[in-house]
Structure formats: C-alpha cells, structure tokens
Design a protein around this motif. Sequence first.
Motif, PDB file in Angstrom:
ATOM      1  N   ARG A  77      55.537   5.482  42.411  1.00 35.36           N
ATOM      2  CA  ARG A  77      56.137   6.894  42.744  1.00 35.36           C
ATOM      3  C   ARG A  77      56.963   6.881  43.919  1.00 35.36           C
ATOM      4  NH1 ARG A  77      51.794   8.385  39.348  1.00 35.36           N
ATOM      5  NH2 ARG A  77      52.548   9.791  37.822  1.00 35.36           N
TER       6      ARG A  77
ATOM      7  N   ALA B 178      63.819  18.002  31.763  1.00 32.19           N
ATOM      8  CA  ALA B 178      64.737  17.485  33.144  1.00 32.19           C
ATOM      9  C   ALA B 178      66.203  17.192  32.609  1.00 32.19           C
ATOM     10  CB  ALA B 178      64.136  16.381  33.588  1.00 32.19           C
TER      11      ALA B 178
ATOM     12  N   ARG C  28      54.006   7.538  32.364  1.00 32.76           N
ATOM     13  CA  ARG C  28      55.046   6.825  33.433  1.00 32.76           C
ATOM     14  C   ARG C  28      55.005   5.517  32.705  1.00 32.76           C
ATOM     15  NH1 ARG C  28      55.386   5.358  38.447  1.00 32.76           N
ATOM     16  NH2 ARG C  28      57.162   5.750  39.459  1.00 32.76           N
TER      17      ARG C  28
ATOM     18  N   GLN D   8      62.612  12.765  39.121  1.00 34.07           N
ATOM     19  CA  GLN D   8      61.789  13.737  39.580  1.00 34.07           C
ATOM     20  C   GLN D   8      60.668  13.686  38.377  1.00 34.07           C
ATOM     21  OE1 GLN D   8      63.608  16.968  41.503  1.00 34.07           O
ATOM     22  NE2 GLN D   8      61.778  17.101  42.934  1.00 34.07           N
TER      23      GLN D   8
ATOM     24  N   ASP E 196      58.491  10.948  37.730  1.00 33.11           N
ATOM     25  CA  ASP E 196      57.293  10.819  38.636  1.00 33.11           C
ATOM     26  C   ASP E 196      56.440  11.936  38.259  1.00 33.11           C
ATOM     27  OD1 ASP E 196      58.231   8.752  40.163  1.00 33.11           O
ATOM     28  OD2 ASP E 196      58.640   9.808  41.974  1.00 33.11           O
ATOM     29  N   SER E 197      56.881  13.068  37.647  1.00 34.80           N
ATOM     30  CA  SER E 197      55.850  14.132  37.342  1.00 34.80           C
ATOM     31  C   SER E 197      54.666  13.488  36.203  1.00 34.80           C
ATOM     32  CB  SER E 197      56.603  15.364  37.147  1.00 34.80           C
ATOM     33  OG  SER E 197      57.001  15.312  35.693  1.00 34.80           O
TER      34      SER E 197
ATOM     35  N   GLU F 121      72.656  13.972  41.477  1.00 30.17           N
ATOM     36  CA  GLU F 121      71.617  14.903  41.323  1.00 30.17           C
ATOM     37  C   GLU F 121      71.115  15.214  39.983  1.00 30.17           C
ATOM     38  OE1 GLU F 121      74.114  18.219  42.260  1.00 30.17           O
ATOM     39  OE2 GLU F 121      74.101  17.966  44.444  1.00 30.17           O
TER      40      GLU F 121
ATOM     41  N   ARG G  19      66.172  10.330  46.964  1.00 30.67           N
ATOM     42  CA  ARG G  19      66.179  11.324  47.294  1.00 30.67           C
ATOM     43  C   ARG G  19      66.770  11.382  48.581  1.00 30.67           C
ATOM     44  NH1 ARG G  19      60.493  11.999  45.755  1.00 30.67           N
ATOM     45  NH2 ARG G  19      60.639  12.319  43.399  1.00 30.67           N
TER      46      ARG G  19
ATOM     47  N   GLY H  94      61.314   7.782  46.669  1.00 24.61           N
ATOM     48  CA  GLY H  94      61.697   8.437  48.106  1.00 24.61           C
ATOM     49  C   GLY H  94      63.154   8.164  48.549  1.00 24.61           C
TER      50      GLY H  94
ATOM     51  N   GLY I 259      68.249  12.365  40.247  1.00 28.66           N
ATOM     52  CA  GLY I 259      67.370  12.756  40.904  1.00 28.66           C
ATOM     53  C   GLY I 259      66.426  13.963  40.193  1.00 28.66           C
ATOM     54  N   ARG I 260      66.855  14.637  39.192  1.00 27.63           N
ATOM     55  CA  ARG I 260      66.187  15.553  38.698  1.00 27.63           C
ATOM     56  C   ARG I 260      65.380  14.607  37.525  1.00 27.63           C
ATOM     57  NH1 ARG I 260      70.349  19.508  36.941  1.00 27.63           N
ATOM     58  NH2 ARG I 260      70.287  18.320  34.992  1.00 27.63           N
TER      59      ARG I 260
ATOM     60  N   HIS J 230      64.559  24.093  37.083  1.00 34.70           N
ATOM     61  CA  HIS J 230      64.233  24.522  38.438  1.00 34.70           C
ATOM     62  C   HIS J 230      64.984  25.720  38.905  1.00 34.70           C
ATOM     63  CE1 HIS J 230      68.118  22.258  38.139  1.00 34.70           C
ATOM     64  NE2 HIS J 230      68.294  22.402  39.289  1.00 34.70           N
TER      65      HIS J 230
END
Lengths: 200, 362
Positions: B89, A177, A136, A126, A129-130, A119, B96, B93, A122-123, A183
């Motif tokens: 990006r 993050a 990036r 994320q 990706d933002s 996790e 996740r 996927g 994942g954060r 979050h």
Amino acid sequence: MFDPLFLSILSRMLQGLDRWFATEVLPHEGLLQRYLLHVWRNPSEVPDLIQEVYVRVYERARDQRPQQPKAFLFATARNLMTDYLRKSRVVSIDTVQEVDGMEALIDEMSPERHASAREDLGRLAQAFDSLSDKCRDVIWFRRVEGLSQRETADCMGLKEDAIESQLARGIRTLARAVFGAAHETGLPSSKAGIRYESER
Amino acid sequence: MKPVCLRPKQGFDMSPNGRAEDIEAAAAAWFERREWSNWDSAAEQALETWLSESTAHRIAFLRLEAAWERAERLKAIGAGVPPGRVPTRASFGFMRAQAAIPASEGPAMVSGVAHDKVGWPAGPKWAVGFFSVAAVLALVVWYHTEARWNAYGTPVGTIAPVVLADGSRITLDSNTRIEVALDTDRRLVRLDQGEALFDVAKDPMRPLIVEVADKRVTAVGTEFSVRRDSDEIRVLVQEGRIRIDGGRGPAGANTAEIDAGGEASTRGGQIAIERVGLTEVERDLSWREGYLEFHETPLPQVVAEFNRYRVQRIEIDDPRLNAIRIGGRFRCTDVNAFLALLEQGFPVAVTRNGTRVGLHRR
C-alpha cells in the motif's frame, strides 16, 4: 471531464447505446450524486434515485440520443424528483425552479471541471488501497497482470472458491471511485443555506 | 427562499426497478462469475436473461464493465513491480506526492505527459515516480532532450490510443513502441516494435510517413495499420490509399501503392501485395476494439496472437496440435474463453503449472 484517452479506450470496449451511456452519461455520476445529495432530503435514497434517472435516460436514448447528454441527465433528474414530489404532494412548483438554479451553481463548483487525469488516477489508487488485502491482491492479479480467476487463485496459493466474491466486492468499490466520486469537495455544505429542508 | 421539504411521504416506492444496492451487488456477482473457470454456455444464457430482465440490470452491469476498463490504469502504477507481486500500500505514496505537481509542468502535448529537460535519469525511485505519472494515460511517453522526437509505448496487455497535435489518431496494440516527429513539411513516425493503427488527419501538404525496418509507408489522409515482427512488416489499409517503398535499391525501385482492402507484407525484405478485401482487414484490425478475431486460423498463430497480450505465455507442448484451426471472436485479455473452447471442441488438455499454460493432446 474525463480525459479523452480514457473515453476513447472505453468507446472501443462497449458498443452502441452501452458505449454512449458509458462515455456520455456515467462520467457525470459524481456530479449527479452530489447534486441529489444536496437537494434530496434523505441521502440513503440517492442511489435509488440515480438508478431511476439512469433507467430513464437509457430508455429515452434508445430511441434518440440526446444532443447534450449532461443537460439531459440533469433535466431527467429534475423531472424524476418532480414526479416523486408531485405524487407525494409535498412540494410547490417554486421549489422545482429553485432546484433548476442549483444546477448552474453546482456546475461552477464541480471539481470535475478541473480534475486532471492524474487526480482520477489518485482516486482510483486510493480506492484500490482501501480494499482488504485479499480483495486487493485479487484485483491486482486479475486487472493488472491479466490472470484468470484460476491463475489468480494459484498465484495466491488458494483454491478458486477461496477467492469467491473478492472481485465482485473490489469492482464495486473501484466503480464508485471511478464514477461516483463520493469524496467531499467543491459543494457548499447545508450550512450555506442551499439545502431545502424544513417542516411543512 | 421558501423552505420546503423535498421528501416523499413514507411508503412511496422510490425504486420500482428494485433497490440499486441489491442490483449492483447482483451485477458484481455476475461480473465475477463470468471469469470463473466453470463459466459455460448455460451460465452465459442465465446472464443474458438477467440482463434482459430490466434496464436497471443492464446499466448496473455495463457500469461495472466500464469501471473495470477504467481500472486498467492501475496497471501503469505498477510499472516496475515484477509479475506475481502486488505492490504494498505504501508504494502509492509517491503518487500522491506527484499529484501535487502542477499539471502545467512540461511542454504542452495533446496526449501524454512529457518531461522536458529531464531526460531519463538513472535510479529506480525516479523511474517509478515517472511511470506513475505516465500511467495516467496508460502510456509511457518520454522526451528526447536533443531531438524533436516523442516516444510512446504500451506495456504487454494494453491497447492505448495516442492523439497527435495534427489530430491524427494512432492506436497502439499491446507491447508496441513508436516515435513521432511532426515537422512543417511532413509527419514522421517510427514503428520500433509491435503494431499500430493509424487514422491520419488529412493534410496534403504534410504526408504522414511511417518508417518501419527499412520500409516507408506514406499516407496523406487514410486509415491503415502497420505491424512489425522483427524486420518483417505487415500493412493493412482500411480506407484511402497508401504508398510503401523499401530501403533497398534506388529510390522508387521498390515501390507499391495499396488501396483500401489491400495488404502488403514482407518476407526477407521483398514486398508482397495482396487484395484481401475490407472484411478481412476489418477482422484483422478488431484488436483495436479489444478483440481477436479468427477465421480458420492455425492454432500456433492464434496462440501467438493471444501471447501478444500476456506476460505469461501459452505454449503448445504437442506439435500435433498445430493442425487445429480456430474461428471465432475473443476478448484479447480473456484467454479463458478461448482455452475453454479448445478443451470442449478439440482433443486438447490445458495444463496450468503456476502461471504457465501448456496445451497437450488428450
């Protein structure tokens, strides 16, 4: 909280007090942030509160490292709030005790207790990706491919100064993050009646 | 519950150290500037000054440094992406989707993500997905379906620790691969490539044996490193004592014991033992903290050390440079500081052509 592997990687990079702070204090930032957002009326003041808490913890730890860093961190946060509130003469001692009780509640609901390394990743992904395209790309080349700033610019077909401030922007987002965990999960909202808020 | 407003009166100074937002921005700017090619000792001095101005500055900076280390995990997400390319990006996927899989899947391992009975299926899609999971630990771990061996590896540029079920810690240097089997009567490690530092949990009944090329290094409870370059090996002992024996000749014919501060290296299969002292052992093991340390080290050797952490290699284009000797301590991944020093202190010109770095005589 964070997996031991991450902590041990960290522990090899920073030294002494800095290392201690990075491995024992910073990983609680997300929890501290949510705690403060919960009990402190004005959310925009929370980053400054966190900074003050950090300064106090760091300077205290310079003389002697607390045995239980997390408990010490939250005790410091409470003391800081008490100080502020005492100076502003708005709060009663009862409230501070209520604030005390919050900690156990928040701890129980803390998502970090169950957060897996997966996790965390994942954060991180994320947040990555933002970022804007340029930012990036810079983060990717610098961090993942280990290129220098100049090599990164070359790779992107740009001059070095054309990627100025991208890394700075990116690292702030990634740091949030990694430690901030901004979050929304785990905590009851103010509707649950825990937030202290009223005219007085 | 008595409702109370936890709000200081207006005008109260919430941030005597300056606003957190501004300090973080300044720290980030320093963090970036340090990596620019025009970074010099004056800038370094300015950074030091800024850091020492307030604890808040120092904390903001160390927080970003720690986050940067942490962000190394992005590296493993990108496994399978060729150098010079940034994944789109959408390519995250799958990750996740992976996150939805319960963490309890697979056999329990102290460190690493194991996939039991899955083997190593063909197909890039699966492989990428698997890498993303393994990436969580910045390590690639896979499971032999038929044997009790677990393999661990690091990509180029990554240093990562492995904690075994017996409590022993193994730190893998860049581009290293090991296999581990924990038996009831012994702990076996094969070093397939690279360098690993062993901090062995004491267990007299179960020696830890590192098999490397045709040699075996045996320890009971100690700290030592083993490095493999092709079939030549080098062992450094930091604590305790180890035994090394070779594969040639009858058992015991080619055996040596090495104490702390000792070094064993092979050339052409023969073992040479040298007492180098703890200081040098410490220095040669500084990679585990993310540093390379040199002391009158010939340039080709220094360049080779840096190249262990890089996909794009640095090359010496003029053999006359081979005589240069380097001393100092550098971050493994910060080749810039090293190249800057070379250009300042020696008649060396660094040329960059795309991502290739060449060293010439000026």
